[in-house]
Design an enzyme around this catalytic site. Structure first.
Site, mmCIF file in Angstrom:
data_model
loop_
_atom_site.group_PDB
_atom_site.id
_atom_site.type_symbol
_atom_site.label_atom_id
_atom_site.label_comp_id
_atom_site.label_asym_id
_atom_site.label_seq_id
_atom_site.Cartn_x
_atom_site.Cartn_y
_atom_site.Cartn_z
ATOM 1 N N ASP A 192 -19.471 9.657 13.676
ATOM 2 C CA ASP A 192 -18.647 10.090 14.807
ATOM 3 C C ASP A 192 -17.260 9.468 14.657
ATOM 4 O O ASP A 192 -17.094 8.452 13.961
ATOM 5 C CB ASP A 192 -19.284 9.669 16.136
ATOM 6 C CG ASP A 192 -18.536 10.243 17.328
ATOM 7 O OD1 ASP A 192 -18.340 11.474 17.373
ATOM 8 O OD2 ASP A 192 -18.120 9.463 18.213
ATOM 9 N N GLU A 213 -13.334 8.619 16.781
ATOM 10 C CA GLU A 213 -12.485 8.581 17.975
ATOM 11 C C GLU A 213 -11.046 8.748 17.495
ATOM 12 O O GLU A 213 -10.684 8.254 16.413
ATOM 13 C CB GLU A 213 -12.654 7.279 18.757
ATOM 14 C CG GLU A 213 -14.069 7.037 19.277
ATOM 15 C CD GLU A 213 -14.567 8.097 20.244
ATOM 16 O OE1 GLU A 213 -13.725 8.793 20.876
ATOM 17 O OE2 GLU A 213 -15.793 8.257 20.362
ATOM 18 N N HIS A 255 -12.069 6.685 25.269
ATOM 19 C CA HIS A 255 -12.703 5.688 24.391
ATOM 20 C C HIS A 255 -12.281 4.251 24.669
ATOM 21 O O HIS A 255 -12.883 3.312 24.132
ATOM 22 C CB HIS A 255 -12.447 6.019 22.915
ATOM 23 C CG HIS A 255 -11.014 6.314 22.579
ATOM 24 N ND1 HIS A 255 -9.977 5.432 22.797
ATOM 25 C CD2 HIS A 255 -10.451 7.416 22.007
ATOM 26 C CE1 HIS A 255 -8.848 5.961 22.369
ATOM 27 N NE2 HIS A 255 -9.097 7.177 21.892
ATOM 28 N N HIS A 280 -16.867 6.399 25.325
ATOM 29 C CA HIS A 280 -17.165 6.874 23.979
ATOM 30 C C HIS A 280 -16.864 5.766 22.966
ATOM 31 O O HIS A 280 -15.912 5.009 23.121
ATOM 32 C CB HIS A 280 -16.320 8.099 23.638
ATOM 33 C CG HIS A 280 -16.729 9.325 24.383
ATOM 34 N ND1 HIS A 280 -16.912 10.542 23.758
ATOM 35 C CD2 HIS A 280 -17.002 9.530 25.694
ATOM 36 C CE1 HIS A 280 -17.268 11.444 24.670
ATOM 37 N NE2 HIS A 280 -17.319 10.848 25.848
ATOM 38 N N ASP A 315 -21.922 6.275 19.592
ATOM 39 C CA ASP A 315 -22.248 7.697 19.679
ATOM 40 C C ASP A 315 -23.015 8.163 18.447
ATOM 41 O O ASP A 315 -23.886 9.046 18.542
ATOM 42 C CB ASP A 315 -20.973 8.521 19.851
ATOM 43 C CG ASP A 315 -20.388 8.398 21.259
ATOM 44 O OD1 ASP A 315 -20.974 7.657 22.072
ATOM 45 O OD2 ASP A 315 -19.354 9.023 21.536
#
Length: 227
Positions: free
Chosen positions: A7, A9, A57, A150, A155
């Protein structure tokens, strides 16, 4: 089979408009089981952090200012993923940012034929249902109470559990079942014990037994069978 669940960000939604990658989290799975091997990094984007992105985030420019640039850890990232398939939720988004960063480093982009998108898997498995990571965690009873914002590695950890459910559930030991079935199918030698033959016993009453029974019946007064 080795797969990488990952994942990202970012500072926004579009790398073509100048948005940058700020966090990357990867988890190694072999035969759908996490091995404990991970890659995790924060990156200095060399630009501002929009308030909307930071609200998602929680990564501020102050926090990211002393972190390495992507190019400083790109080699380590590529070594970690190797030639494995890459699993992400809405994978096109994450691939877009990773490849944009790789191209800025003068490196070859990751081929999209290696991409597995769990959103696409969920659409087939649960048509018409909500497909967000939160919604899928709720559907499969995956605890996300520790997820207040997040985070790429967090995640990825949740997505790894979702991916297992989307691809058959927690029956990871099916190979063991197959092995047991093969063992069960093999002929088993059973030692047969020889038994001593016994002749059949007589079942008819003897003359003495018949006479004793007749004498007993004579002692019964008003028997029912005489009615």
């Amino acid at each position: 089979m080795r797969e990488i669940i990952f994942d990202t960000e970012t500072t926004g939604l579009d790398p073509k408009s100048g948005d940058r990658l700020v966090e990357l989290g990867c988890i190694e799975m072999v035969n759908r089981v996490p091995t404990g091997q991970t890659f995790h990094a924060y990156f200095n984007p060399d630009r501002d952090m929009p308030a909307a992105a930071e609200a998602v985030h929680g990564l501020s420019i102050t926090f990211l200012s002393d972190k390495p640039r992507f190019h400083e850890r790109a080699g380590e990232f590529l070594d970690f993923i190797g030639d494995s398939m890459l699993v992400a939720h809405n994978a096109g988004f994450d691939f877009g940012f990773i490849n944009a960063e790789l191209e800025m480093c003068g490196l070859e982009p990751v081929c999209r034929t290696r991409m597995i998108d769990t959103v696409a898997l969920a659409k087939v498995r649960h048509p018409g249902a909500k497909l967000s990571l939160d919604a899928l965690c709720t559907r499969y009873g995956i605890d996300r109470s520790h997820r207040t914002k997040h985070g790429a590695l967090l995640d990825a950890e949740l997505l790894a559990q979702v991916y297992v459910e989307l691809t058959g559930g927690r029956q990871i030991g099916l190979s063991l079942v197959a092995e047991r079935s093969e063992i069960a199918a093999q002929p088993v030698a059973v030692a047969v014990r020889e038994r001593e033959f016994r002749p059949p016993r007589p079942h008819a009453a003897s003359e003495a037994e018949l006479a004793a029974h007749a004498a007993f019946l004579e002692t019964v007064s008003a028997p029912l069978w005489d009615d």
